[in-house]
Design a protein around this motif. Structure first.
Motif, mmCIF file in Angstrom:
data_model
loop_
_atom_site.group_PDB
_atom_site.id
_atom_site.type_symbol
_atom_site.label_atom_id
_atom_site.label_comp_id
_atom_site.label_asym_id
_atom_site.label_seq_id
_atom_site.Cartn_x
_atom_site.Cartn_y
_atom_site.Cartn_z
ATOM 1 N N HIS A 27 0.834 -1.212 0.000
ATOM 2 C CA HIS A 27 0.000 0.000 0.000
ATOM 3 C C HIS A 27 0.866 1.259 0.000
ATOM 4 C CE1 HIS A 27 -3.575 2.475 0.816
ATOM 5 N NE2 HIS A 27 -2.718 3.214 1.497
ATOM 6 N N ILE A 28 1.904 1.251 0.802
ATOM 7 C CA ILE A 28 2.794 2.417 0.874
ATOM 8 C C ILE A 28 3.407 2.684 -0.505
ATOM 9 C CG2 ILE A 28 4.984 3.254 1.853
ATOM 10 C CD1 ILE A 28 4.121 1.706 4.463
ATOM 11 N N LYS A 29 3.831 1.618 -1.190
ATOM 12 C CA LYS A 29 4.426 1.780 -2.523
ATOM 13 C C LYS A 29 3.395 2.247 -3.552
ATOM 14 C CE LYS A 29 7.974 -1.704 -1.841
ATOM 15 N NZ LYS A 29 8.427 -3.054 -2.177
ATOM 16 N N LYS A 33 2.237 8.698 -4.307
ATOM 17 C CA LYS A 33 1.935 10.079 -4.715
ATOM 18 C C LYS A 33 1.382 10.918 -3.572
ATOM 19 C CE LYS A 33 1.219 9.315 -9.613
ATOM 20 N NZ LYS A 33 0.296 9.401 -10.749
ATOM 21 N N THR A 34 0.772 10.253 -2.592
ATOM 22 C CA THR A 34 0.222 10.984 -1.450
ATOM 23 C C THR A 34 1.097 10.821 -0.203
ATOM 24 O OG1 THR A 34 -1.205 9.098 -0.929
ATOM 25 C CG2 THR A 34 -2.156 10.870 -2.280
ATOM 26 N N GLY A 41 -0.291 1.018 14.701
ATOM 27 C CA GLY A 41 -0.894 -0.278 14.414
ATOM 28 C C GLY A 41 0.052 -1.107 13.561
ATOM 29 N N ILE A 42 -0.493 -1.896 12.667
ATOM 30 C CA ILE A 42 0.318 -2.718 11.768
ATOM 31 C C ILE A 42 1.032 -1.782 10.794
ATOM 32 C CG2 ILE A 42 0.250 -4.572 10.031
ATOM 33 C CD1 ILE A 42 -0.489 -5.412 12.924
ATOM 34 N N SER A 43 2.354 -1.879 10.731
ATOM 35 C CA SER A 43 3.097 -0.936 9.894
ATOM 36 C C SER A 43 3.822 -1.579 8.717
ATOM 37 C CB SER A 43 4.096 -0.147 10.742
ATOM 38 O OG SER A 43 4.998 -1.039 11.366
#
Length: 151
Positions: A27-29, A33-34, A41-43
């Motif tokens: 999700h981070i990848k 753009k944001t 929590g879960i990181s």
């Protein structure tokens, strides 16, 4: 309440697409753009049923936080995340996966309500619904590319 409904076809196993869709690191990848970050929590890795994640990202020039909890999960066909804390009045995202003839069909159903009465509804119709739709479309394109490469 606004509902955004998207369908993405991905030529990859259902388990791969399901896991990539709930992977915090992915999700981070796919939301780079944001500048999305998991700050509580879960990181990293796969989020599971009843676990939470707090996201922080830049939207509309503002640093916003959104805490979600996985409220339903049935591997590899469905999971739902719901907002616990954040900028919306309510926010629920259902993720459904089916597999037909070598293709996984990923369905997003995002349902949300804006705060601030008529002003929130006006902002939603003018800006927010299109913004969130584009955010999901971009993320789904990235998930498709990643999942198909993992074949």
């Amino acid at each position: 309440m606004t509902t955004i409904h998207l369908i993405t076809k991905i030529k990859a196993p259902i388990e791969t697409v399901f896991n990539n869709s709930r992977d915090i690191t992915v999700h981070i990848k796919t939301a780079s753009k944001t500048n999305e970050k998991a700050i509580a929590g879960i990181s990293s890795g796969l989020i599971e049923l009843n676990e939470t994640v707090t996201w922080q990202g830049i939207h509309f020039g503002l640093k916003l936080q959104h805490q979600s909890k996985i409220t339903q999960m049935q591997f590899p066909n469905h999971f739902t995340d719901e907002m616990i804390k954040g900028s919306f009045k309510s926010f629920k995202h259902e993720h459904t996966f089916t597999h037909e003839n070598g293709t996984t069909i990923m369905e997003d159903k995002l349902m949300y309500e804006t705060p601030f009465g008529i002003f929130g509804k006006l902002f939603d119709k003018i800006v927010l619904e299109k913004y969130l739709t584009n955010f999901l479309l971009e993320r789904n394109r990235s998930l498709k590319i990643l999942s198909e490469k993992q074949q």
